[in-house]
Design a protein around this motif. Sequence first.
Motif, mmCIF file in Angstrom:
data_model
loop_
_atom_site.group_PDB
_atom_site.id
_atom_site.type_symbol
_atom_site.label_atom_id
_atom_site.label_comp_id
_atom_site.label_asym_id
_atom_site.label_seq_id
_atom_site.Cartn_x
_atom_site.Cartn_y
_atom_site.Cartn_z
ATOM 1 N N VAL A 90 0.868 -1.176 0.000
ATOM 2 C CA VAL A 90 0.000 0.000 0.000
ATOM 3 C C VAL A 90 0.905 1.225 0.000
ATOM 4 C CG1 VAL A 90 -1.836 1.257 1.185
ATOM 5 C CG2 VAL A 90 -1.759 -1.253 1.307
ATOM 6 N N TRP A 91 0.776 2.041 -1.032
ATOM 7 C CA TRP A 91 1.644 3.199 -1.237
ATOM 8 C C TRP A 91 0.842 4.457 -0.915
ATOM 9 C CZ3 TRP A 91 3.983 4.471 -6.733
ATOM 10 C CH2 TRP A 91 4.951 5.473 -6.603
ATOM 11 N N PHE A 92 1.231 5.151 0.157
ATOM 12 C CA PHE A 92 0.519 6.344 0.601
ATOM 13 C C PHE A 92 1.086 7.602 -0.066
ATOM 14 C CE2 PHE A 92 0.190 3.285 4.075
ATOM 15 C CZ PHE A 92 -1.158 3.331 4.380
ATOM 16 N N TYR A 93 0.215 8.583 -0.269
ATOM 17 C CA TYR A 93 0.678 9.893 -0.718
ATOM 18 C C TYR A 93 1.530 10.534 0.378
ATOM 19 C CZ TYR A 93 -2.787 9.893 -4.533
ATOM 20 O OH TYR A 93 -3.516 9.597 -5.654
ATOM 21 N N PRO A 94 2.456 11.435 0.007
ATOM 22 C CA PRO A 94 3.232 12.143 1.034
ATOM 23 C C PRO A 94 2.314 12.877 2.011
ATOM 24 C CG PRO A 94 4.197 12.516 -1.137
ATOM 25 C CD PRO A 94 2.891 11.806 -1.362
ATOM 26 N N GLY A 95 2.596 12.701 3.292
ATOM 27 C CA GLY A 95 1.830 13.394 4.313
ATOM 28 C C GLY A 95 0.429 12.869 4.536
ATOM 29 N N GLU A 161 -6.537 18.025 8.543
ATOM 30 C CA GLU A 161 -5.335 18.851 8.705
ATOM 31 C C GLU A 161 -5.209 19.722 7.459
ATOM 32 O OE1 GLU A 161 -3.341 19.526 11.015
ATOM 33 O OE2 GLU A 161 -3.465 17.930 12.517
ATOM 34 N N GLU A 162 -6.178 20.619 7.293
ATOM 35 C CA GLU A 162 -6.262 21.376 6.047
ATOM 36 C C GLU A 162 -5.058 22.294 5.841
ATOM 37 O OE1 GLU A 162 -10.015 23.334 6.041
ATOM 38 O OE2 GLU A 162 -11.171 21.471 5.969
ATOM 39 N N SER A 163 -4.592 22.937 6.920
ATOM 40 C CA SER A 163 -3.460 23.856 6.759
ATOM 41 C C SER A 163 -2.206 23.099 6.339
ATOM 42 C CB SER A 163 -3.208 24.635 8.049
ATOM 43 O OG SER A 163 -2.964 23.755 9.136
ATOM 44 N N PHE A 164 -1.977 21.933 6.945
ATOM 45 C CA PHE A 164 -0.810 21.128 6.574
ATOM 46 C C PHE A 164 -0.912 20.670 5.123
ATOM 47 C CE2 PHE A 164 0.708 16.713 6.058
ATOM 48 C CZ PHE A 164 2.069 16.959 6.089
ATOM 49 N N GLN A 165 -2.073 20.145 4.731
ATOM 50 C CA GLN A 165 -2.242 19.678 3.356
ATOM 51 C C GLN A 165 -2.085 20.820 2.361
ATOM 52 O OE1 GLN A 165 -2.331 16.584 2.366
ATOM 53 N NE2 GLN A 165 -2.260 15.884 4.486
ATOM 54 N N ASP A 181 9.077 30.183 5.210
ATOM 55 C CA ASP A 181 8.358 31.328 5.782
ATOM 56 C C ASP A 181 7.147 31.700 4.933
ATOM 57 O OD1 ASP A 181 10.052 31.528 7.933
ATOM 58 O OD2 ASP A 181 11.345 33.041 7.010
ATOM 59 N N SER A 182 7.292 31.632 3.619
ATOM 60 C CA SER A 182 6.177 32.032 2.751
ATOM 61 C C SER A 182 5.016 31.046 2.841
ATOM 62 C CB SER A 182 6.650 32.172 1.299
ATOM 63 O OG SER A 182 7.045 30.919 0.764
ATOM 64 N N ILE A 183 5.303 29.747 2.976
ATOM 65 C CA ILE A 183 4.187 28.802 3.076
ATOM 66 C C ILE A 183 3.535 28.881 4.456
ATOM 67 C CG2 ILE A 183 5.075 27.232 1.310
ATOM 68 C CD1 ILE A 183 5.995 25.350 3.470
ATOM 69 N N ALA A 184 4.320 29.182 5.493
ATOM 70 C CA ALA A 184 3.731 29.360 6.826
ATOM 71 C C ALA A 184 2.780 30.554 6.822
ATOM 72 C CB ALA A 184 4.831 29.546 7.869
ATOM 73 N N ARG A 185 3.208 31.658 6.209
ATOM 74 C CA ARG A 185 2.340 32.842 6.132
ATOM 75 C C ARG A 185 1.090 32.550 5.314
ATOM 76 N NH1 ARG A 185 7.281 35.564 5.270
ATOM 77 N NH2 ARG A 185 6.853 35.602 3.022
ATOM 78 N N ALA A 186 1.246 31.786 4.235
ATOM 79 C CA ALA A 186 0.119 31.524 3.335
ATOM 80 C C ALA A 186 -1.002 30.758 4.020
ATOM 81 C CB ALA A 186 0.602 30.759 2.104
ATOM 82 N N VAL A 187 -0.659 29.919 5.005
ATOM 83 C CA VAL A 187 -1.690 29.115 5.680
ATOM 84 C C VAL A 187 -1.975 29.606 7.093
ATOM 85 C CG1 VAL A 187 -1.177 27.072 4.302
ATOM 86 C CG2 VAL A 187 0.006 27.400 6.490
ATOM 87 N N GLY A 188 -1.362 30.729 7.485
ATOM 88 C CA GLY A 188 -1.662 31.329 8.779
ATOM 89 C C GLY A 188 -1.100 30.586 9.973
ATOM 90 N N LEU A 189 0.072 29.967 9.811
ATOM 91 C CA LEU A 189 0.712 29.251 10.909
ATOM 92 C C LEU A 189 2.027 29.923 11.275
ATOM 93 C CD1 LEU A 189 0.303 25.521 9.758
ATOM 94 C CD2 LEU A 189 -1.029 26.693 11.517
ATOM 95 N N TYR A 198 4.446 19.156 10.581
ATOM 96 C CA TYR A 198 5.282 18.324 9.713
ATOM 97 C C TYR A 198 5.866 17.142 10.478
ATOM 98 C CZ TYR A 198 5.200 20.786 5.274
ATOM 99 O OH TYR A 198 4.803 21.292 4.057
ATOM 100 N N ASP A 199 6.231 17.375 11.733
ATOM 101 C CA ASP A 199 6.767 16.300 12.563
ATOM 102 C C ASP A 199 5.737 15.196 12.745
ATOM 103 O OD1 ASP A 199 8.953 15.517 14.724
ATOM 104 O OD2 ASP A 199 7.001 15.283 15.690
ATOM 105 N N ARG A 200 4.493 15.566 12.991
ATOM 106 C CA ARG A 200 3.451 14.576 13.265
ATOM 107 C C ARG A 200 2.915 13.919 11.999
ATOM 108 N NH1 ARG A 200 -2.145 14.210 13.966
ATOM 109 N NH2 ARG A 200 -2.504 16.375 13.380
ATOM 110 N N CYS A 201 2.692 14.723 10.961
ATOM 111 C CA CYS A 201 1.981 14.214 9.784
ATOM 112 C C CYS A 201 2.901 13.680 8.690
ATOM 113 C CB CYS A 201 1.093 15.308 9.193
ATOM 114 S SG CYS A 201 -0.200 15.888 10.312
ATOM 115 N N LEU A 202 4.121 14.197 8.609
ATOM 116 C CA LEU A 202 5.019 13.789 7.526
ATOM 117 C C LEU A 202 6.252 13.058 8.038
ATOM 118 C CD1 LEU A 202 5.628 13.889 4.455
ATOM 119 C CD2 LEU A 202 6.813 16.050 4.867
#
Length: 267
Positions: A90-95, A161-165, A181-189, A198-202
């Motif tokens: 079974v091959w899962f998508y990243p994250g 986990e919408e922000s992570f995805q 930094d730019s992706i953190a700002r883009a999702v409000g984290l 990332y530690d938990r989900c990826l």
Amino acid sequence: MTHLKNCQIPEQLRPFVKAIYLMQAPGTWEPPPHSRVLPDGCVELFVNIGDTADSFEVNGRKINGSSFITSRMNCFMDISSPKQVHFITVWFYPGRSWPFFDVPMSFVANQTVCLSDIGKSQAEAAKEMEQRVEAALSDEEKVQAVQEFLIEKLSRNYRAEESFQSTLTLIEKSLAQVSVDSIARAVGLSHRQLLRKYDRCLGLGPKEYIKMKRFLTASKLMKVAKWSLTDVAYEAGYFDQAHFIHDAKQFSGMTPGELRQAKNVLF
């Protein structure tokens, strides 16, 4: 040679699972000494439905157990295959593998781990799944037992986990040419919140994930395009050849030129 049969993915699992295969090879084939698997941010589940004595070796270590996962974050793996192969994979998508396992994905990053070694609740669920697989009469029924195990885990553990995805989507769309930094700002984290997700989900930090994705893009370009290595590096988003060479050695153990010529490299 090894035969892969694509199996249908149940609707509940399609957002999480890229592919389900029946992997089989006769005992008469001569497998290569080893195959080098490059990191891709994916987790893969293997369930042995043949002789459990015929096990894979990963980085020289024999994997004993009826079911195990490989986590290919940012290190390559050298895998030796037995002559007799009969697995469900079974091959899962990243994250997207985290709802199915009872630990933060950083716990298993860059490792091959038997399900029985992940934790008590995971071991109990894995044992029940393995018993159902063993009792099934046909390969199709065995695949169904694995699918039911995954659906049960998903129903118990999943929360959105919408922000992570969203960050993974941003990295994919930018071809890994984006800053943390730019992706953190883009999702409000905040930066710290992003690292925890990332530690938990990826199981891999966002900066290292971006590096790995950029290298994977370059690796695929090397195999399909007759470009110079300089052009490959530029197209994949590298500032110079030196950074490309550095990443190639880190993620594949080879220089770009060696990787382009290598056989039995999987990605």
